[in-house]
Every structure is written in C-alpha cells, then in structure tokens.
Scaffold this motif. Sequence first.
Motif, PDB file in Angstrom:
ATOM      1  N   ALA A  82       0.839  -1.202   0.000  1.00  0.00           N
ATOM      2  CA  ALA A  82       0.000   0.000   0.000  1.00  0.00           C
ATOM      3  C   ALA A  82       0.868   1.244   0.000  1.00  0.00           C
ATOM      4  CB  ALA A  82      -0.920  -0.002   1.224  1.00  0.00           C
ATOM      5  N   GLY A  83       0.521   2.211  -0.829  1.00  0.00           N
ATOM      6  CA  GLY A  83       1.276   3.455  -0.923  1.00  0.00           C
ATOM      7  C   GLY A  83       2.330   3.438  -2.012  1.00  0.00           C
ATOM      8  N   PHE A  84       2.419   2.335  -2.740  1.00  0.00           N
ATOM      9  CA  PHE A  84       3.391   2.217  -3.824  1.00  0.00           C
ATOM     10  C   PHE A  84       2.730   1.621  -5.055  1.00  0.00           C
ATOM     11  CE2 PHE A  84       5.936   2.258  -0.039  1.00  0.00           C
ATOM     12  CZ  PHE A  84       6.990   3.084  -0.381  1.00  0.00           C
ATOM     13  N   ARG A  85       3.249   1.995  -6.210  1.00  0.00           N
ATOM     14  CA  ARG A  85       2.839   1.376  -7.470  1.00  0.00           C
ATOM     15  C   ARG A  85       3.876   0.296  -7.768  1.00  0.00           C
ATOM     16  NH1 ARG A  85       2.379   6.866  -8.162  1.00  0.00           N
ATOM     17  NH2 ARG A  85       0.236   7.584  -8.330  1.00  0.00           N
ATOM     18  N   ASP A  86       3.438  -0.939  -7.761  1.00  0.00           N
ATOM     19  CA  ASP A  86       4.349  -2.056  -7.985  1.00  0.00           C
ATOM     20  C   ASP A  86       4.849  -2.039  -9.427  1.00  0.00           C
ATOM     21  OD1 ASP A  86       5.796  -4.308  -7.446  1.00  0.00           O
ATOM     22  OD2 ASP A  86       4.080  -5.669  -7.453  1.00  0.00           O
ATOM     23  N   ILE A  87       6.130  -2.202  -9.602  1.00  0.00           N
ATOM     24  CA  ILE A  87       6.739  -2.289 -10.926  1.00  0.00           C
ATOM     25  C   ILE A  87       7.106  -3.747 -11.121  1.00  0.00           C
ATOM     26  CG2 ILE A  87       8.646  -1.531 -12.385  1.00  0.00           C
ATOM     27  CD1 ILE A  87       8.720   1.006 -10.536  1.00  0.00           C
ATOM     28  N   THR A  88       6.510  -4.385 -12.125  1.00  0.00           N
ATOM     29  CA  THR A  88       6.660  -5.831 -12.275  1.00  0.00           C
ATOM     30  C   THR A  88       7.403  -6.251 -13.540  1.00  0.00           C
ATOM     31  OG1 THR A  88       4.484  -5.974 -13.305  1.00  0.00           O
ATOM     32  CG2 THR A  88       4.588  -6.301 -10.910  1.00  0.00           C
TER      33      THR A  88
END
Length: 121
Positions: A82-88
């Motif tokens: 939560a609070g982050f945009r996951d980079i996959t």
Amino acid sequence: MPAQANGSTGGGRGVPDVAGNADPETGYQVYADGQAQVVGGTSAVAPLWAALVSRLAEATGQRFGLIQPALYAGVTPGADVAGFRDITSGDNGAYAAGPGWDACTGLGSPDGAGLVTRLQG
C-alpha cells in the motif's frame, strides 16, 4: 520481510527501498540556473524523496527520522505494498522486477496520497 541484497532473508531492509525514474531522457523536468532540463537517477530521486517525506510528515503530523521501518511494516513477499505502485517488468542489468518487493525496484514507485493514508493508519 523481503530478501536482502546479499540474498539472505529475515530482519533488516532490502536494497533498494523504492524506485524512481533513472532515465535522463524521460526523468523529471527541473529548472537549474534558469534553464529547463530533464534529469533522472539518484540526483533527481533523492531530493524528490526528501520533499515527499517532508510532505508526508506535514500531512500526518508525524516525524520520520528513519522512515524505512514504517515503509516495510506489514510487507509480505510477492504482494503489492500500500502506498506504492508495484513495478513488475524490466530490469537494472543485474536484477529483474517482479511482484512485490524486488532487488530491481524495491517496494515500487511512491503514491503520495496512498502513503499518507497508510502512514496515518
């Protein structure tokens, strides 16, 4: 807790903690000496994070000396934070991005409003 840079798991924090745009061609628009330019990498991201932490402190009424324990609280390997945009996707030449914390992009890129909500929680 995420795996650490040396490959071990357990207490402590991972390296890197977070991600920012490192590409000097697509990075951040800044003004220096009256000239507009685009910069990326640590030179751009470190002051942006300092400003973000200052805004988070103001918004939450908290002081963040060492903010990493709050950022890593409740982190589950392989899960969004939560609070982050996951980079996959993508890599940094040594490590590949993947779901959740990874040694390429850390916890992901910050979502300021999401971090305020999480840190107030």
